[in-house]
Write a protein that holds these residues in place. Structure first.
Motif, PDB file in Angstrom:
ATOM      1  N   ILE A  46      16.975  11.134   5.709  1.00 20.26           N
ATOM      2  CA  ILE A  46      16.947  10.452   6.765  1.00 20.26           C
ATOM      3  C   ILE A  46      17.700   8.982   6.673  1.00 20.26           C
ATOM      4  N   ILE A  47      17.889   8.414   7.599  1.00 20.83           N
ATOM      5  CA  ILE A  47      18.448   6.933   7.438  1.00 20.83           C
ATOM      6  C   ILE A  47      17.524   6.117   7.011  1.00 20.83           C
ATOM      7  N   VAL A  48      17.828   5.143   6.096  1.00 20.30           N
ATOM      8  CA  VAL A  48      16.789   4.188   5.536  1.00 20.30           C
ATOM      9  C   VAL A  48      17.558   2.925   5.122  1.00 20.30           C
ATOM     10  N   MET A  49      16.935   1.936   4.920  1.00 21.07           N
ATOM     11  CA  MET A  49      17.362   0.521   5.198  1.00 21.07           C
ATOM     12  C   MET A  49      16.598  -0.395   3.966  1.00 21.07           C
ATOM     13  N   ILE A  95       8.255  11.983   9.515  1.00 17.93           N
ATOM     14  CA  ILE A  95       9.224  13.121   9.357  1.00 17.93           C
ATOM     15  C   ILE A  95       8.622  14.426   9.751  1.00 17.93           C
ATOM     16  N   ASP A  96       7.397  14.712   9.764  1.00 14.66           N
ATOM     17  CA  ASP A  96       6.860  15.861  10.562  1.00 14.66           C
ATOM     18  C   ASP A  96       7.198  15.942  11.979  1.00 14.66           C
ATOM     19  N   GLU A  97       7.115  14.559  12.476  1.00 14.11           N
ATOM     20  CA  GLU A  97       7.238  14.561  13.802  1.00 14.11           C
ATOM     21  C   GLU A  97       8.734  14.360  14.352  1.00 14.11           C
ATOM     22  N   GLY A  98       9.679  14.371  13.234  1.00 18.19           N
ATOM     23  CA  GLY A  98      11.085  14.359  13.632  1.00 18.19           C
ATOM     24  C   GLY A  98      11.808  13.058  13.756  1.00 18.19           C
ATOM     25  N   ASN A 127       0.816  -1.217   0.115  1.00 24.57           N
ATOM     26  CA  ASN A 127      -0.028   0.038  -0.032  1.00 24.57           C
ATOM     27  C   ASN A 127       0.835   1.133  -0.019  1.00 24.57           C
ATOM     28  N   THR A 128       1.370   1.750  -1.158  1.00 23.56           N
ATOM     29  CA  THR A 128       2.128   2.855  -1.433  1.00 23.56           C
ATOM     30  C   THR A 128       1.627   4.072  -0.833  1.00 23.56           C
ATOM     31  N   ALA A 129       0.497   4.297  -1.188  1.00 26.67           N
ATOM     32  CA  ALA A 129      -0.192   5.656  -0.471  1.00 26.67           C
ATOM     33  C   ALA A 129      -0.165   5.631   1.028  1.00 26.67           C
ATOM     34  N   ASN A 130      -0.526   4.665   1.751  1.00 27.89           N
ATOM     35  CA  ASN A 130      -0.507   4.705   3.136  1.00 27.89           C
ATOM     36  C   ASN A 130       0.952   4.788   3.779  1.00 27.89           C
ATOM     37  N   ALA A 131       1.723   3.925   3.029  1.00 25.97           N
ATOM     38  CA  ALA A 131       3.046   3.886   3.424  1.00 25.97           C
ATOM     39  C   ALA A 131       3.710   5.228   3.388  1.00 25.97           C
ATOM     40  N   THR A 132       3.908   5.970   2.487  1.00 30.79           N
ATOM     41  CA  THR A 132       4.291   7.464   1.969  1.00 30.79           C
ATOM     42  C   THR A 132       3.942   8.410   2.948  1.00 30.79           C
ATOM     43  N   ALA A 133       2.239   8.281   3.110  1.00 32.14           N
ATOM     44  CA  ALA A 133       1.741   9.240   4.112  1.00 32.14           C
ATOM     45  C   ALA A 133       2.256   8.785   5.548  1.00 32.14           C
ATOM     46  N   ALA A 134       2.611   7.556   5.897  1.00 33.57           N
ATOM     47  CA  ALA A 134       3.017   7.296   7.131  1.00 33.57           C
ATOM     48  C   ALA A 134       4.422   7.817   7.428  1.00 33.57           C
ATOM     49  N   LEU A 135       5.189   7.647   6.431  1.00 33.18           N
ATOM     50  CA  LEU A 135       6.653   8.301   6.484  1.00 33.18           C
ATOM     51  C   LEU A 135       6.586   9.792   6.598  1.00 33.18           C
TER      52      LEU A 135
END
Length: 378
Positions: A278-281, A251-254, A239-247
């Motif tokens: 940001i750090i990603v894996m 990010i907004d929360e730091g 679910n790309t839409a939900n996943a990118t929105a969650a990210l």
């Protein structure tokens, strides 16, 4: 059902091309792994052999060619867990002049029996099942199509079957190394919080994120992790839409780091993480640290099904992996699983090597057992 002896002889021909790829394919002595610090460097690649095996060695259906069938639960081009097995089968086929593999992806568990049955009827000699989530119909299919060589990259495991070769791994071991590696990078970058984006709080997800948090806090107890569910139950990792929105919310929360434990939604989240700096894996693939990748990864969290396929084939050759056996890949003992930092400092590399040796020694087994108990309870 053909005998194990026939399987060994046939697969040995294929195994001639399964050349070692550094961390991915070289066998490791378990005694050495437990006493010496094993390397966690990014894999290097040896040149594959150019000697193609006789096609009829794997031609179980007698049609004059060798063809793999690959069954993937998610997209074959996800850049993560599902694609790893598909790419390995395609590479082995191309290296040896086999027929193009038949790939069936995005298989839902409810449709697995029908789609795997259809695949078995398409003149394939070897079927590679990419994940245990679509393995439920295998016992009946193995009985119906005994001349196919069946192999499952079954993660947390599937009941033993004399006609099924399996590879498994320990999600707690892998998740712990991922958290520990992230903690080392947070320590260097000054961040404190991470986000684990998954599907729907399945047992193996819980095992991974609980272990991730434990590894993270082994570096610094003040570091925090938040799990975010972005899919629908079960197995909706796309679910790309939900996943990118969650990210974006994270990010907004730091948040300072994200572990996209995803399938089809993996690459879009990595791209967004790159844009945010940001750090990603990765989630599965061992190849992401290699130069030339269009996306930038800081950590490769390796449970690469393609690496497992190659390693299992080589063990079939030397007689240590027979039909019906289960190969359990262990961090610090086998070179394939576990997280690596793509561009570590010498101090970070030493810390990761020490952690691998600690896991190989069994020192953390009680912790990993406790995590598994919590994750799979009920």
């Amino acid at each position: 059902m053909r005998t194990s002896k026939l399987v060994v002889a046939a697969i040995a021909a294929l195994g001639l091309v399964a050349a070692a790829c550094g961390d991915d394919e070289e066998s490791t002595d378990t005694t050495t792994a437990a006493t010496d610090a094993p390397t966690t460097d990014a894999p290097t690649t040896d040149a594959p052999t150019t000697d193609a095996p006789e096609a009829n060695a794997l031609d179980f259906n007698g049609d004059g060619e060798v063809r793999f069938g690959i069954a993937a639960a998610g997209p074959a081009d996800d850049g993560a867990y599902y694609q790893a097995v598909v790419d390995a089968a395609k590479e082995l086929s191309a290296e040896n002049g086999f027929a193009d593999p038949i790939v069936v992806d995005n298989i839902q568990a409810a449709d697995a029996a029908t789609l795997l049955g259809d695949l078995a009827q398409q003149a394939v000699d070897v079927i590679i099942i990419g994940a245990s989530e679509i393995a439920e119909p295998l016992p009946a299919l193995i009985a119906e199509y005994p001349d196919i060589y069946w192999y499952c990259n079954c993660g947390a495991g599937f009941p033993e079957d004399p006609g099924l070769a399996q590879s498994t791994d320990n999600g707690a071991e892998i998740g712990y190394t991922a958290g520990y590696a992230t903690g080392l990078l947070l320590q260097a970058n000054g961040g404190t919080s991470t986000t684990f984006i998954g599907c729907c709080d399945l047992g193996f997800e819980k095992q991974s994120y609980i272990a991730f948090e434990a590894g993270l806090q082994a570096v610094d107890p003040s570091f925090t992790m938040t799990y975010v569910q972005t899919g629908a139950f079960p197995f909706d990792f796309d679910n790309t839409a939900n996943a990118t929105a969650a990210l974006q919310t994270a990010i907004d929360e730091g948040t300072s780091a994200v572990y996209p434990y995803l399938g089809g939604a993996h690459r879009p989240v990595v791209q967004a993480a790159n844009e945010a700096g940001i750090i990603v894996m990765s989630a599965g693939s061992s190849k992401v640290c290699d130069a030339g990748e269009e996306l930038k990864y800081d950590i490769a969290v390796r449970f690469d099904g393609g690496d497992y396929v190659r390693a299992v084939m080589s063990e079939i050759i030397d007689g240590t992996f027979l039909e019906g056996d289960i190969k359990a890949f262990k961090v610090g003992v086998d070179p394939e699983p576990g997280a690596i930092i793509c561009d570590p400092t010498p101090e970070q590399q030493t810390a990761m090597d020490d952690l691998y040796a600690q896991i190989a020694s069994g020192e953390l087994d009680a912790l990993f057992g406790q995590i598994a108990g919590e994750a799979f309870a009920g």
